[in-house]
Motif scaffolding. Sequence first.
Motif, PDB file in Angstrom:
ATOM      1  N   GLY A 270       5.068  -7.525  -6.127  1.00 38.33           N
ATOM      2  CA  GLY A 270       5.279  -6.444  -5.964  1.00 38.33           C
ATOM      3  C   GLY A 270       5.272  -5.930  -4.662  1.00 38.33           C
ATOM      4  N   LYS A 271       5.123  -4.855  -4.139  1.00 39.25           N
ATOM      5  CA  LYS A 271       5.541  -4.806  -2.862  1.00 39.25           C
ATOM      6  C   LYS A 271       4.893  -3.599  -3.215  1.00 39.25           C
ATOM      7  N   GLY A 272       5.055  -3.468  -1.414  1.00 37.44           N
ATOM      8  CA  GLY A 272       3.672  -2.426  -0.938  1.00 37.44           C
ATOM      9  C   GLY A 272       4.167  -1.760   0.451  1.00 37.44           C
ATOM     10  N   GLU A 273       4.675  -0.630   0.507  1.00 39.63           N
ATOM     11  CA  GLU A 273       5.132   0.121   2.310  1.00 39.63           C
ATOM     12  C   GLU A 273       4.269   1.238   2.229  1.00 39.63           C
ATOM     13  N   ALA A 274       4.249   1.106   3.512  1.00 39.18           N
ATOM     14  CA  ALA A 274       3.451   1.887   4.137  1.00 39.18           C
ATOM     15  C   ALA A 274       4.174   2.912   5.591  1.00 39.18           C
ATOM     16  N   PHE A 275       3.806   4.052   6.249  1.00 42.07           N
ATOM     17  CA  PHE A 275       4.883   5.035   6.813  1.00 42.07           C
ATOM     18  C   PHE A 275       4.458   5.299   7.512  1.00 42.07           C
ATOM     19  N   VAL A 276       4.190   5.621   8.738  1.00 45.80           N
ATOM     20  CA  VAL A 276       3.258   6.382  10.154  1.00 45.80           C
ATOM     21  C   VAL A 276       4.706   7.580  10.709  1.00 45.80           C
ATOM     22  N   PRO A 277       4.854   8.109  10.901  1.00 38.63           N
ATOM     23  CA  PRO A 277       3.295   9.921  10.829  1.00 38.63           C
ATOM     24  C   PRO A 277       3.435  10.362   9.520  1.00 38.63           C
ATOM     25  N   GLU A 278       4.338   9.970   8.669  1.00 34.87           N
ATOM     26  CA  GLU A 278       4.095  10.980   6.963  1.00 34.87           C
ATOM     27  C   GLU A 278       2.501  10.863   6.409  1.00 34.87           C
ATOM     28  N   SER A 279       1.893   9.178   6.801  1.00 30.88           N
ATOM     29  CA  SER A 279       0.521   8.615   6.188  1.00 30.88           C
ATOM     30  C   SER A 279       0.985   8.460   4.488  1.00 30.88           C
ATOM     31  N   ILE A 280       1.692   7.660   4.477  1.00 24.63           N
ATOM     32  CA  ILE A 280       2.019   7.542   2.615  1.00 24.63           C
ATOM     33  C   ILE A 280       2.093   5.893   2.967  1.00 24.63           C
ATOM     34  N   VAL A 281       1.600   6.169   0.934  1.00 23.61           N
ATOM     35  CA  VAL A 281       1.566   4.603   1.082  1.00 23.61           C
ATOM     36  C   VAL A 281       1.839   3.943  -0.383  1.00 23.61           C
ATOM     37  N   ARG A 282       3.094   3.236  -0.706  1.00 24.43           N
ATOM     38  CA  ARG A 282       3.906   3.225  -1.657  1.00 24.43           C
ATOM     39  C   ARG A 282       3.264   1.806  -2.634  1.00 24.43           C
ATOM     40  N   PHE A 283       3.496   1.230  -3.485  1.00 19.63           N
ATOM     41  CA  PHE A 283       3.197   0.441  -4.563  1.00 19.63           C
ATOM     42  C   PHE A 283       3.451   0.204  -5.450  1.00 19.63           C
ATOM     43  N   GLY A 284       4.537  -0.700  -5.430  1.00 21.32           N
ATOM     44  CA  GLY A 284       4.978  -1.003  -7.100  1.00 21.32           C
ATOM     45  C   GLY A 284       4.825  -3.130  -8.041  1.00 21.32           C
ATOM     46  N   THR A 285       5.283  -2.496  -8.630  1.00 24.90           N
ATOM     47  CA  THR A 285       5.102  -4.590  -9.181  1.00 24.90           C
ATOM     48  C   THR A 285       6.397  -4.669 -10.081  1.00 24.90           C
ATOM     49  N   ARG A 286       7.227  -5.873  -9.551  1.00 24.35           N
ATOM     50  CA  ARG A 286       8.801  -6.487 -10.197  1.00 24.35           C
ATOM     51  C   ARG A 286       8.412  -5.811 -11.668  1.00 24.35           C
ATOM     52  N   ALA A 287       7.221  -6.245 -12.119  1.00 21.64           N
ATOM     53  CA  ALA A 287       7.153  -5.950 -13.906  1.00 21.64           C
ATOM     54  C   ALA A 287       7.500  -3.843 -13.693  1.00 21.64           C
TER      55      ALA A 287
END
Length: 368
Positions: A270-287
């Motif tokens: 999968g893939k994880g992302e972080a955004f600053v200063p929005e303070s958001i994290v996104r996470f998902g899997t290929r499946a």
Amino acid sequence: MADTVKYGIIGVGMMGREHLINLYHLRDQGVAVVCIADPHVPSQQSAIDLAQSFDWPIQVFSGHKEMLDSGLCDVVIVSSPNMTHYEMLMDIIAHPKPHHVLVEKPLCTTVAHCKKVVDAASKRPDVLVQVGLEYRYMPPVAKLIEIVKGEKVGPVRMVAIREHRFPFLVKVNNWNRFNVNTGGTLVEKCCHFFDLMRLFAGANPVRVMASGAMDVNHKDEIYDGKIPDIIDNAYVIVEFDNGSRGMLDLCMFAEGSKNEQEISVVGDVGKGEAFVPESIVRFGTRAAGRDGVHTIQTIDERIKYNGLHHGSSYLEHLNFLAAVRTKGVQAPAVDLKDGLISVAIGVAAQLSIELGRFVTMEEVLDEH
């Protein structure tokens, strides 16, 4: 309440005063700033005014040696200009009275100086040294680290970090306009990101390739007849010994950005992302695909002061204080090896731009 841990701050410019404010917000943890050292009188006065507003009486010194000899403090914060870190650290480590140290990034401006500090500190087990690579503690970054270390993305293959931001701020005597003082932009600014790449990859760097220039900022500035030489944009590729790769995209004339830092970590799963200063994290899997991506708004309830770095400096101090109070049973979270390697990657990147080729870490660690 445990005995008060007494702090001294060397260098009370912008970052030194930021540390002072963070420590004030930790006062319920039994800490106090009792002394400062800085030869720059306006910086001294700004720190005095700040301390008085906190009802903290502080002793003021013009030099760090006098502060150390005073015996007033247990812990020293080194937040003086980059090119002074080596001398400060060597004097602190060699001092008969042990002082624990939190040194601002970068550890030093050269690999040779970093290695000498590491060697000197190895002979002083009674001195704890933590390096101020506090981006690890930003809530969205910390959450992404948790996701990656929890193996939710699988074995890490790629780490991409984008920092699009404003130019370097004005510092005392404009010391940060020249590579000789800072170590170069990719050392001064980007050691944070090379530290994160290594942390996400779970591996050590092998070689580095970079392309960068000073294209926009500071070109019309002159100081003592000299034009600044710090680059304001670059791409950097870092290859790690486990086969993973990191990429940095730096632009320091990109004020029109919603986020200053965007981090992407991709693994087999999968893939994880972080955004600053929005303070958001996104996470998902290929499946699960695009429809399965989760968005998390990150908050760390421990933070009592956000400051200049979204609460990360506060958490950095909280963690270092825990190490100090356990008298070394709990090791500093960011140690001297972390500081050394983050500088070495930056040095390799600067050298790669100069030479126009890949630079191996072996070259940099053996020869600089």
